[in-house]
Design an enzyme around this catalytic site. Structure first.
Site, short mmCIF file in Angstrom:
data_model
loop_
_atom_site.label_atom_id
_atom_site.label_comp_id
_atom_site.label_asym_id
_atom_site.label_seq_id
_atom_site.Cartn_x
_atom_site.Cartn_y
_atom_site.Cartn_z
N LYS A 38 0.77 -1.30 0.07
CA LYS A 38 0.10 -0.11 0.11
C LYS A 38 0.88 1.20 -0.02
CE LYS A 38 -2.64 -0.66 4.04
NZ LYS A 38 -3.00 -0.83 5.48
N GLU A 170 8.00 -2.46 25.57
CA GLU A 170 9.09 -1.85 24.84
C GLU A 170 8.86 -0.22 24.52
OE1 GLU A 170 9.95 -3.88 21.14
OE2 GLU A 170 11.76 -4.84 22.21
N ASP A 301 2.42 -12.62 9.98
CA ASP A 301 1.32 -12.63 11.09
C ASP A 301 0.08 -12.97 10.86
OD1 ASP A 301 3.25 -11.41 12.76
OD2 ASP A 301 2.29 -9.49 13.04
N ALA A 318 8.85 -11.02 13.68
CA ALA A 318 9.42 -10.76 12.71
C ALA A 318 10.54 -11.70 12.45
CB ALA A 318 10.34 -9.30 12.71
N GLN A 319 11.12 -12.47 13.38
CA GLN A 319 12.05 -13.43 13.06
C GLN A 319 11.49 -14.60 12.20
OE1 GLN A 319 14.70 -16.37 16.05
NE2 GLN A 319 13.60 -14.82 16.93
N LYS A 379 20.20 -6.09 20.84
CA LYS A 379 18.90 -5.34 20.32
C LYS A 379 19.10 -4.73 18.90
CE LYS A 379 14.60 -4.55 20.16
NZ LYS A 379 13.70 -5.61 19.50
P1 FAD Z 1 4.67 -6.73 8.31
O1 FAD Z 1 6.17 -6.64 8.48
O2 FAD Z 1 3.77 -5.81 9.29
O3 FAD Z 1 4.18 -6.16 6.97
C1 FAD Z 1 2.98 -6.02 6.45
C2 FAD Z 1 3.03 -5.27 5.19
O4 FAD Z 1 1.88 -5.32 4.35
C3 FAD Z 1 3.26 -3.84 5.22
O5 FAD Z 1 3.96 -3.11 4.39
C4 FAD Z 1 1.84 -3.10 5.15
O6 FAD Z 1 1.86 -1.69 4.75
C5 FAD Z 1 1.24 -3.94 4.06
N1 FAD Z 1 -0.17 -4.07 3.97
C6 FAD Z 1 -0.87 -4.50 4.95
N2 FAD Z 1 -2.35 -4.40 4.38
C7 FAD Z 1 -2.25 -4.09 3.22
C8 FAD Z 1 -3.24 -3.89 2.10
N3 FAD Z 1 -4.37 -4.36 2.15
N4 FAD Z 1 -2.81 -3.78 1.11
C9 FAD Z 1 -1.46 -3.54 0.57
N5 FAD Z 1 -0.44 -3.75 1.48
C10 FAD Z 1 -0.95 -3.95 2.81
N6 FAD Z 1 9.12 -9.15 16.22
C11 FAD Z 1 10.51 -9.79 16.40
O7 FAD Z 1 10.74 -10.89 15.86
N7 FAD Z 1 11.31 -9.23 17.22
C12 FAD Z 1 11.04 -7.82 17.56
O8 FAD Z 1 11.91 -7.21 18.33
C13 FAD Z 1 9.67 -7.42 17.42
N8 FAD Z 1 9.55 -5.84 17.96
C14 FAD Z 1 8.33 -5.38 17.55
C15 FAD Z 1 8.04 -4.08 17.94
C16 FAD Z 1 6.60 -3.82 17.95
C17 FAD Z 1 6.59 -2.35 18.51
C18 FAD Z 1 5.70 -4.39 17.19
C19 FAD Z 1 4.43 -3.62 17.10
C20 FAD Z 1 5.98 -5.48 16.74
C21 FAD Z 1 7.31 -6.33 17.06
N9 FAD Z 1 7.46 -7.51 16.47
C22 FAD Z 1 9.00 -8.08 16.66
C23 FAD Z 1 6.66 -8.33 15.86
C24 FAD Z 1 6.88 -8.28 14.31
O9 FAD Z 1 6.95 -6.84 13.94
C25 FAD Z 1 5.79 -8.72 13.40
O10 FAD Z 1 5.62 -10.02 13.93
C26 FAD Z 1 6.15 -8.50 12.01
O11 FAD Z 1 6.18 -7.30 11.35
C27 FAD Z 1 5.16 -9.31 10.92
O12 FAD Z 1 5.83 -9.28 9.88
P2 FAD Z 1 4.79 -9.29 8.25
O13 FAD Z 1 5.73 -9.59 7.13
O14 FAD Z 1 3.99 -10.58 8.55
O15 FAD Z 1 3.97 -8.03 8.54
P1 NAD Z 2 0.99 -9.88 23.09
O1 NAD Z 2 -0.36 -10.78 22.82
O2 NAD Z 2 2.12 -10.59 23.18
O3 NAD Z 2 0.98 -9.29 24.50
C1 NAD Z 2 -0.37 -8.56 24.77
C2 NAD Z 2 -0.60 -8.51 26.28
O4 NAD Z 2 -1.81 -7.83 26.48
C3 NAD Z 2 -0.82 -9.79 26.96
O5 NAD Z 2 0.14 -9.90 28.16
C4 NAD Z 2 -2.32 -9.91 27.40
O6 NAD Z 2 -2.44 -10.92 28.56
C5 NAD Z 2 -2.48 -8.47 27.57
N1 NAD Z 2 -3.96 -8.15 27.37
C6 NAD Z 2 -5.00 -8.60 26.50
N2 NAD Z 2 -6.27 -8.04 26.68
C7 NAD Z 2 -5.97 -7.16 27.77
C8 NAD Z 2 -7.05 -6.45 28.34
N3 NAD Z 2 -8.41 -6.46 28.10
N4 NAD Z 2 -6.63 -5.61 29.32
C9 NAD Z 2 -5.32 -5.76 29.57
N5 NAD Z 2 -4.13 -6.32 29.14
C10 NAD Z 2 -4.69 -7.20 28.09
O7 NAD Z 2 0.89 -8.73 22.05
P2 NAD Z 2 2.26 -7.89 21.77
O8 NAD Z 2 3.03 -7.37 22.91
O9 NAD Z 2 1.44 -6.75 20.80
O10 NAD Z 2 2.94 -8.59 20.56
C11 NAD Z 2 2.49 -9.26 19.42
C12 NAD Z 2 3.65 -9.89 18.84
O11 NAD Z 2 4.82 -9.33 18.49
C13 NAD Z 2 3.97 -11.01 19.96
O12 NAD Z 2 4.15 -12.24 19.11
C14 NAD Z 2 5.68 -10.40 20.46
O13 NAD Z 2 6.21 -11.77 20.48
C15 NAD Z 2 5.98 -9.80 19.04
N6 NAD Z 2 6.79 -8.74 19.41
C16 NAD Z 2 8.02 -9.03 19.97
C17 NAD Z 2 8.98 -8.03 20.46
C18 NAD Z 2 10.38 -8.52 20.82
O14 NAD Z 2 10.85 -9.54 20.40
N7 NAD Z 2 11.20 -7.65 21.28
C19 NAD Z 2 8.57 -6.95 20.70
C20 NAD Z 2 7.23 -6.45 20.33
C21 NAD Z 2 6.43 -7.57 19.73
#
Ligand code: FAD
Ligand code: NAD
Length: 405
Positions: A38, A170, A301, A318-319, A379
């Site tokens: 997008k 985070e 995801d 993401a991993q 990190k």
């Molecule tokens: P994404 O990376 O989210 O990419 C999806 C893509 O699809 C995007 O470019 C989006 O714009 C596009 N898209 C969506 N809908 C449409 C549509 N309808 N049309 C066209 N394009 C579209 N995971 C880790 O392993 N390590 C971490 O440290 C970690 N830290 C995180 C920190 C935060 C704050 C968050 C929110 C998540 C973190 N995660 C981490 C989880 C990780 O970011 C996701 O699991 C990962 O991004 C999933 O990858 P993906 O390719 O499925 O989707």
């Molecule tokens: P998550 O599902 O891991 O955590 C959500 C938390 O919200 C849970 O602890 C849950 O008990 C709580 N929760 C749910 N409903 C609630 C409510 N009504 N009120 C209060 N608390 C409530 O979601 P996330 O933290 O967004 O992570 C999403 C994915 O991204 C996970 O797989 C995570 O491992 C990954 N991630 C990884 C990293 C990293 O590796 N550094 C960083 C960010 C996200």
């Protein structure tokens, strides 16, 4: 002979890695590769908590897709996916449609709101570059307004984070580093700022190593975060949230900013397109294809794979998305070359690092627990590795986190 058409939806971790691996694996005469996204940029979802708190500029978390793909092999289409017509082998886009022989759905996830009232209207999410900008600017607006108003409304300085999963923790790490700067910038007494984290489960970071969790909690508490554990958000309102412990009567917490970081589900396009899914995630075969649809892969995801050791789904990370992208590229190359056997997915767990701000973190890496500056260093290594896997050393030099000490 007509070349097969490979269509990849989404240029996040999974989709972009599939694309850059495929462009290396197959020749221009073997297949057409079309990547649909997008935006014209990829963003590091894993850095969005920094852009949301304002500790990293939003432009630092994104880069142009055209800079990392080989345009002689990949046709990039900037458009939004509306629906997948899997029986007709075509994808409906906002501005057109595209047919495929092989499809990779890598559209990422969406916030899981569990149908909780008011969240969509009154809470902020950490989901994209624009949602992060909106959240950062909202917090700044609250500080600026508090400073200017004659009758001070302290609710403006109250921030609630729903969910103490990795995203919530985070974000709190970054936010607690940003608050002293914000107070200085807007002449606000830091003692008036209130940060509350509400977690429904009985512990912070449910399921993670308790010793590391204790470290994270005490670090964040020392920077002013109050944790309400075993307490669920029941509703978001214009004035804050309603929370409750178990079946107790809900009570109100007033807040000028509510952040919902309590989980993700698969992209809504999945269910809209009629795929059988659990919370928007499709249980894919070991070769990452959709059962009954040998031409469709779902990764990242929006996919679901069971961790056989504990008989529960792997968390969406993401991993995993990147490892799935690499495998999908190899499996598609095998399919177009009529190789009979596809590879199966085996998660190679490199560990988990959760940042607590620029200079602090917790993690388990190669089975070892780490905290503090060592973990913060790791990190940055992890963040740079994602850039390296997609765009090589050039991208790391351009966008990487090179300020290690
Ligand atoms: P994404 O990376 O989210 O990419 C999806 C893509 O699809 C995007 O470019 C989006 O714009 C596009 N898209 C969506 N809908 C449409 C549509 N309808 N049309 C066209 N394009 C579209 N995971 C880790 O392993 N390590 C971490 O440290 C970690 N830290 C995180 C920190 C935060 C704050 C968050 C929110 C998540 C973190 N995660 C981490 C989880 C990780 O970011 C996701 O699991 C990962 O991004 C999933 O990858 P993906 O390719 O499925 O989707
Ligand atoms: P998550 O599902 O891991 O955590 C959500 C938390 O919200 C849970 O602890 C849950 O008990 C709580 N929760 C749910 N409903 C609630 C409510 N009504 N009120 C209060 N608390 C409530 O979601 P996330 O933290 O967004 O992570 C999403 C994915 O991204 C996970 O797989 C995570 O491992 C990954 N991630 C990884 C990293 C990293 O590796 N550094 C960083 C960010 C996200």
């Amino acid at each position: 002979m007509r070349k097969p058409k490979i269509v990849i939806l989404g240029a996040g971790y999974g989709g972009l890695l599939t694309t850059v691996r495929l462009q290396k694996l197959i020749g221009v005469n073997e297949a057409d590769i079309i990547l649909v996204n997008k935006n014209d940029y990829h963003y590091e979802t894993t850095w969005l908590h920094e852009a949301s708190a304002g500790t990293l500029h939003h432009d630092k978390v994104r880069y142009e897709i055209n800079n990392v793909i080989d345009r002689s092999k990949v046709n990039f289409v900037q458009d939004t996916v509306v629906e997948i017509k899997k029986d007709e082998k075509k994808v409906i886009l906002e501005k057109g449609e595209v047919e495929y022989d092989y499809l990779v759905i890598a559209l990422g996830g969406e916030p899981e709101t569990f149908g909780i009232k008011g969240l969509k209207e009154y809470a902020f999410g950490i989901t994209s570059v624009n949602s992060s900008r909106q959240l950062r600017e909202h917090i700044e607006y609250q500080f600026a307004t508090y400073n200017m108003e004659e009758e001070k409304d302290e609710t403006r300085l109250s921030i609630v984070v729903g969910g103490a999963g990795f995203t919530g923790i985070e974000f709190l790490g970054e936010l607690t580093n940003r608050i002293p700067e914000l107070c200085h910038e807007y002449d606000v007494d830091q003692g008036k700022v209130k940060i509350t984290c509400v977690e429904a489960a009985p512990m912070v970071l449910p399921g993670f190593d308790p010793e590391l969790v204790n470290y994270a909690v005490s670090q964040l508490q020392s920077k002013g975060v109050e944790f309400l554990i075993g307490t669920a958000i029941k509703e978001a309102t214009p004035d804050g949230i309603l929370v409750a412990k178990g079946d107790e009567e809900p009570w109100a917490i007033k807040a000028g900013t509510v952040v919902w970081a309590a989980g993700v589900r698969g992209n809504s396009i999945i269910e809209k397109s009629g795929f059988e899914a659990m919370r928007g995630r499709v249980k894919v075969q070991p070769d990452l294809r959709v059962p009954g649809f040998d031409d469709v892969f779902i990764i990242g995801d929006s996919s679901l794979i069971i961790n056989e050791e504990i008989n529960r789904p792997y968390p969406p990370t993401a991993q995993i998305a990147m490892q799935q992208g690499e495998l999908t590229a190899r499996n598609i190359a095998a399919l177009i070359r009529n190789t009979p056997q596809l590879e199966t997915f085996k998660f190679d767990n490199k560990g988990t690092v959760c940042s607590l701000g620029e200079d602090d973190a917790i993690g388990v890496v190669f089975g070892k627990k780490i905290t503090g500056s060592k973990a913060a260093f790791m990190k940055k290594v992890v963040d740079n590795r994602a850039l390296y896997m997609i765009g090589g050393a050039g991208l790391v030099m351009k966008k990487g986190k090179l300020n290690f000490f």
